[in-house]
Design an enzyme around this catalytic site. Structure first.
Site, short mmCIF file in Angstrom:
data_model
loop_
_atom_site.label_atom_id
_atom_site.label_comp_id
_atom_site.label_asym_id
_atom_site.label_seq_id
_atom_site.Cartn_x
_atom_site.Cartn_y
_atom_site.Cartn_z
N LYS A 163 50.20 16.18 63.01
CA LYS A 163 51.45 16.90 62.75
C LYS A 163 52.46 16.01 62.01
CE LYS A 163 50.82 19.71 66.91
NZ LYS A 163 50.46 21.08 66.53
N GLN A 214 56.02 18.03 68.39
CA GLN A 214 56.77 18.64 67.28
C GLN A 214 57.95 17.80 66.82
OE1 GLN A 214 55.81 21.25 65.58
NE2 GLN A 214 54.13 21.82 66.92
N CYS A 273 50.31 29.21 71.91
CA CYS A 273 50.01 28.44 73.13
C CYS A 273 51.22 28.32 74.03
CB CYS A 273 49.44 27.06 72.81
SG CYS A 273 47.86 27.12 71.98
N ASP A 283 56.95 15.44 75.62
CA ASP A 283 55.95 15.94 74.69
C ASP A 283 56.58 15.91 73.29
OD1 ASP A 283 54.50 17.54 72.97
OD2 ASP A 283 54.23 19.19 74.37
N HIS A 301 54.40 24.09 75.79
CA HIS A 301 53.07 24.39 75.24
C HIS A 301 52.09 24.35 76.41
CE1 HIS A 301 49.35 23.46 72.95
NE2 HIS A 301 49.98 23.91 71.89
C1 LIG Z 1 54.79 21.25 71.59
C2 LIG Z 1 53.34 20.95 71.53
N1 LIG Z 1 52.78 20.24 72.52
C3 LIG Z 1 51.48 19.93 72.50
C4 LIG Z 1 50.66 20.31 71.48
C5 LIG Z 1 49.22 19.93 71.50
O1 LIG Z 1 48.92 19.09 70.44
P1 LIG Z 1 47.41 18.74 70.07
O2 LIG Z 1 46.68 20.05 69.98
O3 LIG Z 1 47.48 18.03 68.77
O4 LIG Z 1 46.89 17.90 71.18
C6 LIG Z 1 51.18 21.06 70.44
C7 LIG Z 1 50.34 21.57 69.34
O5 LIG Z 1 50.65 22.52 68.67
C8 LIG Z 1 52.57 21.37 70.45
O6 LIG Z 1 53.14 22.07 69.47
#
Ligand SMILES: Cc1ncc(COP(=O)(O)O)c(C=O)c1O
Length: 414
Positions: free
Chosen positions: A234, A211, A372, A208, A131
């Protein structure tokens, strides 16, 4: 001795649906079919109630107050920390730092540990399926420090090329930051293998977990990651609250992030000394209400049982995959052996956004675009995908509605 009986709780999706009030609403005169759970999950009534109860009954600033409301709010806020600790199997509550979300967690590590430990010529490894929030902070750091960003490629199924990963590792590798579950493909990455190999060359590993936390059982001790970040929204919790886990030894030795109230021990104009963990990283008034409600969300998930939800979601994934494959011209992007309940796809000669709009007309919420993950889309030679991501409250009937909705959309657009 009495025989012990294990009672396996049954998973009743209809009962679960009753907990989520938004699932009763209509969109464009159709009962909502919410398949955008990877973007944000819906909230059970208990989470919504917890927010309202806090503001109606004990809204107060925490830690410094001696009055009853402040004490109640502090106790509830700190109770969430312990719940999170247990939820991800951390060793100590002070390893749990509250953030705004995954993005802030990764940035916190980049701005503190990163600036202390990354030097010219050092290497940071990420992967093609990251992401943007697990790419850009490291790019900024590498530019500033003249370090090098290395990227693990993926195969056509959307799995990491692990041989390439092992080849990239060297004594120059100082950090590996890897997504546990891809938000665009659904791939579950072999994080344990990655962490063990990275540790062998002396690198630190950040995972990270944006998900993965909602779908998989998380045990940061078994995983042995050094940092793990996730977002409350999430995991059926509120927006604006997330968690950064870090190993105590590492967090203790890291420099501070934001300066302000709460993160200090003593301030003079000559010198400031800093608070202990975790407050060292929680400057200013935190997001008290959402932190308190996060506990309720995690308790809800625990009560349903993660393995029950996972089993159900996997069946849903299999069913949806089989049904989607029957649609002519539809190509699934991400066919990893190990996947969570998320399906990205493209349809020949039709733009994903047009599909999204026509599905919304039928009350079906999916995500379209690059999710993203622009470098990943480039890898697959596509501008974006349609993504249907399933939660524990989704049903086979909803999958059928998605399929019927797609067929209708294709007829209109072809
Ligand atoms: C794999 C992954 N990493 C990071 C993020 C960023 O999360 P947040 O926008 O809640 O900070 C997301 C959000 O969709 C994600 O799917």
């Amino acid at each position: 001795m009495a025989e012990s009986i294990t009672i396996t709780p049954t998973f009743d999706v209809n009962e679960i649906r009753k907990s989520f009030p938004v699932l009763e609403r209509e969109v464009n005169n159709k009962l909502l079919v919410y398949l955008d759970n990877a973007a944000t999950a819906q909230k059970p009534q208990s989470v919504i109630d917890a927010l309202s109860y806090y503001y109606s009954n004990y809204n107060a600033n925490i830690h410094r107050g001696i009055h009853s409301l402040a004490e109640e709010a502090t106790a509830a806020y700190e109770a969430t920390r312990v719940t999170v600790q247990k939820f991800i199997h951390a060793s100590y509550p002070e390893e749990i730092i509250f953030t705004r979300g995954t993005t802030e967690g990764i940035n916190l590590v980049a701005y503190t540990w990163g600036r202390q430990n990354i030097h010219a010529g050092d290497e940071i490894i990420i992967s093609t399926m990251e992401h943007h929030s697990n790419i850009v902070p490291w790019q900024i750091l590498c530019e500033e420090k003249h370090a090098v960003l290395k990227v693990v490629p993926v195969n056509d199924n959307g799995e990491l090329l692990m041989d390439e990963f092992h080849n990239l590792l060297s004594p120059k590798t100082k950090l590996v930051s890897i997504v546990h579950v891809s938000n665009a493909l659904g791939t579950i990455n072999p994080v344990k293998e990655i962490i063990d190999a990275a540790h062998e060359v002396g690198a630190v590993v950040m995972v990270d977990g944006a998900q993965s936390t909602v779908h998989l059982t998380i045990d940061v001790q078994k995983m042995n990651c050094d940092f793990f970040a996730f977002s409350g929204h999430k995991v059926y919790g509120p927006t604006g609250i997330g968690v950064l886990y870090g190993k105590k030894k590492i967090l203790e030795n890291m420099p501070v992030f934001m300066g302000g109230g709460e993160m200090i021990k003593e301030v003079t104009f000559e010198k400031t000394t800093y608070n202990n963990l975790p407050y060292k990283y929680e400057a200013g008034t935190p997001n008290i209400a959402d932190t308190i409600a996060l506990k309720v969300a995690l308790d809800y998930v625990t009560e349903v049982g993660k393995s029950n939800a996972k089993k159900y979601e996997t069946e849903l994934l299999q069913y949806a995959t089989e049904e989607l494959k029957k649609i002519p011209g539809l190509r699934i992007i991400g066919n990893a052996k190990n996947k969570v309940s998320l399906i990205s796809f493209v349809i020949e000669n039709i733009h994903p956004q047009d599909i999204g709009v026509l599905l919304d007309n039928q009350g079906i919420a999916v995500r379209t675009g690059h999710h993203c993950t622009q470098p990943l889309m480039k890898r697959f030679g596509i501008p974006g995908t349609v993504r249907a991501s399933f939660a524990m409250y989704n049903t086979r009937e909803e999958v059928d509605k998605l399929i019927a909705g797609l067929q209708k959309a294709i007829k209109m657009l072809a």
